[in-house]
Enzyme design. Structure first.
Site, PDB file in Angstrom:
ATOM      1  N   GLY A 100      54.057  14.021  35.727  1.00 54.66           N
ATOM      2  CA  GLY A 100      52.809  14.075  36.507  1.00 54.66           C
ATOM      3  C   GLY A 100      51.603  14.400  35.656  1.00 54.66           C
ATOM      4  O   GLY A 100      51.703  14.685  34.463  1.00 54.66           O
ATOM      5  N   LYS A 122      40.342  14.479  31.602  1.00 49.48           N
ATOM      6  CA  LYS A 122      41.539  14.905  30.875  1.00 49.48           C
ATOM      7  C   LYS A 122      41.214  16.208  30.160  1.00 49.48           C
ATOM      8  O   LYS A 122      40.247  16.269  29.402  1.00 49.48           O
ATOM      9  CB  LYS A 122      41.955  13.825  29.867  1.00 49.48           C
ATOM     10  CG  LYS A 122      43.262  14.167  29.139  1.00 49.48           C
ATOM     11  CD  LYS A 122      43.774  12.961  28.369  1.00 49.48           C
ATOM     12  CE  LYS A 122      45.006  13.294  27.554  1.00 49.48           C
ATOM     13  NZ  LYS A 122      45.510  12.110  26.850  1.00 49.48           N
ATOM     14  N   ASP A 134      49.049  24.394  29.641  1.00 53.06           N
ATOM     15  CA  ASP A 134      47.826  24.997  30.169  1.00 53.06           C
ATOM     16  C   ASP A 134      46.854  24.037  30.844  1.00 53.06           C
ATOM     17  O   ASP A 134      45.831  24.450  31.368  1.00 53.06           O
ATOM     18  CB  ASP A 134      47.095  25.741  29.046  1.00 53.06           C
ATOM     19  CG  ASP A 134      46.807  24.840  27.848  1.00 53.06           C
ATOM     20  OD1 ASP A 134      46.978  23.611  27.984  1.00 53.06           O
ATOM     21  OD2 ASP A 134      46.429  25.362  26.786  1.00 53.06           O
ATOM     22  N   ARG A 199      51.230   4.491  36.364  1.00 54.91           N
ATOM     23  CA  ARG A 199      52.145   4.237  35.237  1.00 54.91           C
ATOM     24  C   ARG A 199      53.517   3.818  35.760  1.00 54.91           C
ATOM     25  O   ARG A 199      53.821   4.051  36.928  1.00 54.91           O
ATOM     26  CB  ARG A 199      52.328   5.546  34.444  1.00 54.91           C
ATOM     27  CG  ARG A 199      51.044   6.144  33.938  1.00 54.91           C
ATOM     28  CD  ARG A 199      50.989   7.647  34.237  1.00 54.91           C
ATOM     29  NE  ARG A 199      49.620   8.154  34.008  1.00 54.91           N
ATOM     30  CZ  ARG A 199      49.176   8.535  32.828  1.00 54.91           C
ATOM     31  NH1 ARG A 199      49.986   8.545  31.805  1.00 54.91           N
ATOM     32  NH2 ARG A 199      47.931   8.925  32.679  1.00 54.91           N
ATOM     33  N   ASP A 269      56.117   7.028  31.073  1.00 53.17           N
ATOM     34  CA  ASP A 269      54.986   7.683  31.751  1.00 53.17           C
ATOM     35  C   ASP A 269      53.674   7.354  31.050  1.00 53.17           C
ATOM     36  O   ASP A 269      52.610   7.704  31.544  1.00 53.17           O
ATOM     37  CB  ASP A 269      55.187   9.206  31.808  1.00 53.17           C
ATOM     38  CG  ASP A 269      55.519   9.800  30.453  1.00 53.17           C
ATOM     39  OD1 ASP A 269      56.522   9.384  29.861  1.00 53.17           O
ATOM     40  OD2 ASP A 269      54.768  10.664  29.969  1.00 53.17           O
TER      41      ASP A 269
HETATM   42  P1  AMP Z   1      52.032  13.026  26.923  1.00 53.86           P
HETATM   43  O1  AMP Z   1      53.158  13.069  25.951  1.00 53.86           O
HETATM   44  O2  AMP Z   1      50.725  13.555  26.387  1.00 53.86           O
HETATM   45  O3  AMP Z   1      51.886  11.702  27.592  1.00 53.86           O
HETATM   46  O4  AMP Z   1      52.373  14.084  28.045  1.00 53.86           O
HETATM   47  C1  AMP Z   1      53.591  14.127  28.728  1.00 53.86           C
HETATM   48  C2  AMP Z   1      53.464  15.025  29.917  1.00 53.86           C
HETATM   49  O5  AMP Z   1      53.070  16.338  29.519  1.00 53.86           O
HETATM   50  C3  AMP Z   1      52.443  14.585  30.945  1.00 53.86           C
HETATM   51  O6  AMP Z   1      52.958  14.885  32.200  1.00 53.86           O
HETATM   52  C4  AMP Z   1      51.247  15.448  30.624  1.00 53.86           C
HETATM   53  O7  AMP Z   1      50.414  15.647  31.741  1.00 53.86           O
HETATM   54  C5  AMP Z   1      51.900  16.738  30.203  1.00 53.86           C
HETATM   55  N1  AMP Z   1      51.046  17.520  29.308  1.00 53.86           N
HETATM   56  C6  AMP Z   1      50.748  17.267  28.015  1.00 53.86           C
HETATM   57  N2  AMP Z   1      49.921  18.193  27.523  1.00 53.86           N
HETATM   58  C7  AMP Z   1      49.685  19.070  28.520  1.00 53.86           C
HETATM   59  C8  AMP Z   1      48.916  20.260  28.644  1.00 53.86           C
HETATM   60  N3  AMP Z   1      48.224  20.772  27.640  1.00 53.86           N
HETATM   61  N4  AMP Z   1      48.922  20.894  29.839  1.00 53.86           N
HETATM   62  C9  AMP Z   1      49.618  20.413  30.880  1.00 53.86           C
HETATM   63  N5  AMP Z   1      50.370  19.312  30.831  1.00 53.86           N
HETATM   64  C10 AMP Z   1      50.412  18.650  29.665  1.00 53.86           C
HETATM   65 MG    MG Z   2      50.982  10.833  28.920  1.00 53.29          MG
END
Ligand code: AMP
Ligand code: MG
Length: 518
Positions: A100, A122, A134, A199, A269
């Site tokens: 999510g 973002k 966070d 996605r 995702d």
């Molecule tokens: P990503 O690898 O950046 O596509 O992220 C994978 C998942 O981790 C997604 O659900 C993002 O929303 C979550 N995510 C990544 N960084 C953070 C963050 N700093 N705080 C909260 N959720 C995160």
């Molecule tokens: Mg992502």
């Protein structure tokens, strides 16, 4: 600011009834309402005026307090209700369950000139999907997403876009190398824009939970708003829907291959249902042409998401999407036919793309071999992809051809005789092959220069902009932003950016190696 707000997503799709912000599993809902966190001292660093124009926001308005407040989450736009989306995903080949929008918050939808845009922040704070993190983003990753998404747009690569890049004024703790040395970094917020942020994982999550009813609602919504040319939702159209996504996904990846973009985290995702490049994380641009290269340190061992594997991963991800929508189709064969077609189309489109980079528009039975030999040659010694292809358009005959690409070699003097011989042989074949072409050298050059960019966002360029911005100087962000608006155009004042990666950047974190920490 007089933007035309509409509300298709939240009014037509099921919402999470829990309005709280606690981390939780969210079922039978496509999204949860979530408000951005108020930033401590928001400051807009840069605005994409082209994107603002698309949303009907004037240049003057982008300098206002109101603009700053809205696009940093300091204030919620009147009569709108921000929300985060629920999705799951396959990460590095394994089902990861619910993920999510952990740090993305959708503000609203804007309709302007018959286009519908979703506006999302973002790094604007935690949501029910933040899991253990966070909800924030740091300056370096935000600059990278901001610059790259707009650069991709101007390169003609299907992509989500960005409207603004801002500092939040908050400090964010990150352990960049995951080595137990966390440090505070500046927090930042990108407002990003897309017709949709859906996605593959948005569909997968319902199927994983055997929630066919909501899966169907979401697919029907997607067809109605994004694939309306397919007609009313029906089993036949669900199949056509999948075929269209498959085509768009392939199209996008062929563009990535053309410009030398490596996404770095092609988890399901991070695969847009519209075939747009989405989630600019530890992505990178090829410097030396190398099918085995990945920028992502997390992927260092298996290199699942390496440059040469992106088309295969696209297919693997489409298999997951096929499984996800199977419950509303209940027939394997048509889905398999589409996946088979992806493989054939890949061969065909990839050949066409490479031929266009070489300025070949007629057909010859040896074209595949010529391209294969070129790709082999490019990997003999470190050879800069962008410079090589850009300078190739000046080729007229094999005499002096090595000098033509001299600039692309990282260490020309160290290039062995046998490598130079292989190049000489390739250029000889290329010259012979060009004789079959019916257009003039000048016309060929023009066509080649329209597909081989002169300027791309090399990893070290972003890093320079990041280092300067960290010190409060945003001029390089602006310089690169403007440079990359015309990536195919010779810009004599910007010749310095048509250069190989400097040696200091070879092994520097952020330049050749990126972590997922962002
Ligand atoms: P990503 O690898 O950046 O596509 O992220 C994978 C998942 O981790 C997604 O659900 C993002 O929303 C979550 N995510 C990544 N960084 C953070 C963050 N700093 N705080 C909260 N959720 C995160
Ligand atoms: Mg992502």
């Amino acid at each position: 600011m007089n933007i035309n707000i509409v509300n298709t997503f939240t009014s037509e799709l099921p919402a999470d009834s829990n309005l709280g912000n606690s981390r939780r599993q969210v079922t039978e809902a496509v999204f949860s309402y979530a408000n951005p966190k108020k930033p401590k001292a928001p400051k807009v660093m840069h605005v994409s005026q082209e994107m603002a124009f698309e949303l009907n926001i004037s240049e003057e308005e982008t300098t206002s307090e109101f603009f700053k407040n809205i696009f940093t989450g300091n204030e919620v736009y009147p009569k709108t209700k921000p929300f985060s989306m629920c999705y799951g995903g396959h990460q590095f080949g394994n089902w990861a369950g619910q993920l999510g929008d952990g740090r993305a918050i959708n503000l609203f939808e804007v309709e302007h000139q018959n286009k519908n845009w979703k506006v999302q922040l973002k790094g604007a704070g935690d949501t029910p999907y933040s899991r253990t993190a966070d909800g924030l983003a740091v300056l370096r990753s935000s600059i990278r997403e901001y610059l790259c998404s707009e650069a991709m747009y101007h390169l003609g690569v299907p992509t989500t876009r960005a409207l603004s890049l801002s500092l939040s004024g908050d400090d964010v703790l990150r352990d960049i190398l995951y080595d137990g040395n966390p440090a505070y970094e500046k927090g930042a917020i990108v407002s990003r824009i897309s017709p949709s942020f859906l996605r593959f994982g948005n569909y997968e999550i319902f199927t994983a939970r055997k929630d066919v009813e909501n899966l169907k609602s979401l697919v029907d919504y997607t067809i109605k708003h994004h694939f309306s040319h397919l007609g009313e939702p029906s089993k036949k159209n669900y199949i056509n829907f999948f075929a269209a996504i498959s085509e768009r996904t392939l199209e996008m990846i062929i563009h990535w291959q053309r410009v030398g973009f490596v996404h770095g985290v092609m988890n399901t995702d991070n695969m847009s249902i519209l075939g747009l490049t989405i989630d600019f994380g530890p992505y990178g641009w090829l410097e030396g042409f190398d099918f085995g290269w990945t920028p992502n340190t997390t992927d260092r061992v298996h290199k699942r998401y390496r440059y040469g594997n992106q088309p295969n991963i696209g297919l693997w991800n489409l298999y997951q999407l096929a499984n996800a929508i199977y419950p509303i189709i209940q027939e394997v064969e048509p889905l398999e036919t589409i996946l088979e077609k992806y493989k054939n189309d890949f061969e065909e489109k990839s050949l066409q793309m490479m031929k266009s980079k070489l300025g070949l528009f007629t057909s010859d039975k040896n074209d595949v071999e010529l391209i294969q030999n070129l790709e082999d040659n490019l990997q003999l010694v470190e050879t800069d992809m962008t410079i090589f292809f850009r300078n190739l358009s000046r080729f007229t005959n094999k005499k002096g051809s090595l000098q033509l690409i001299e600039k692309a070699f990282y260490d020309f003097n160290a290039v062995a005789k046998e490598v130079k011989n292989k190049w000489a042989f390739w250029f000889l074949n290329y010259e012979i092959r060009l004789q079959q072409e019916e257009i003039s050298s000048e016309e060929r050059k023009q066509k080649m220069d329209a597909v081989n960019p002169k300027y791309v966002l090399r990893n070290y360029m972003s890093q320079l902009a990041i280092d300067a911005a960290d010190e409060g100087d945003y001029s390089l962000i602006d310089e690169l932003f403007n440079l990359l608006k015309k990536p195919y155009t010779e810009q004599s004042e910007n010749e310095k950016w048509f250069a190989k990666r400097p040696e200091w950047a070879r092994d520097k974190v952020g330049c050749s190696m990126l972590s997922c920490s962002s």
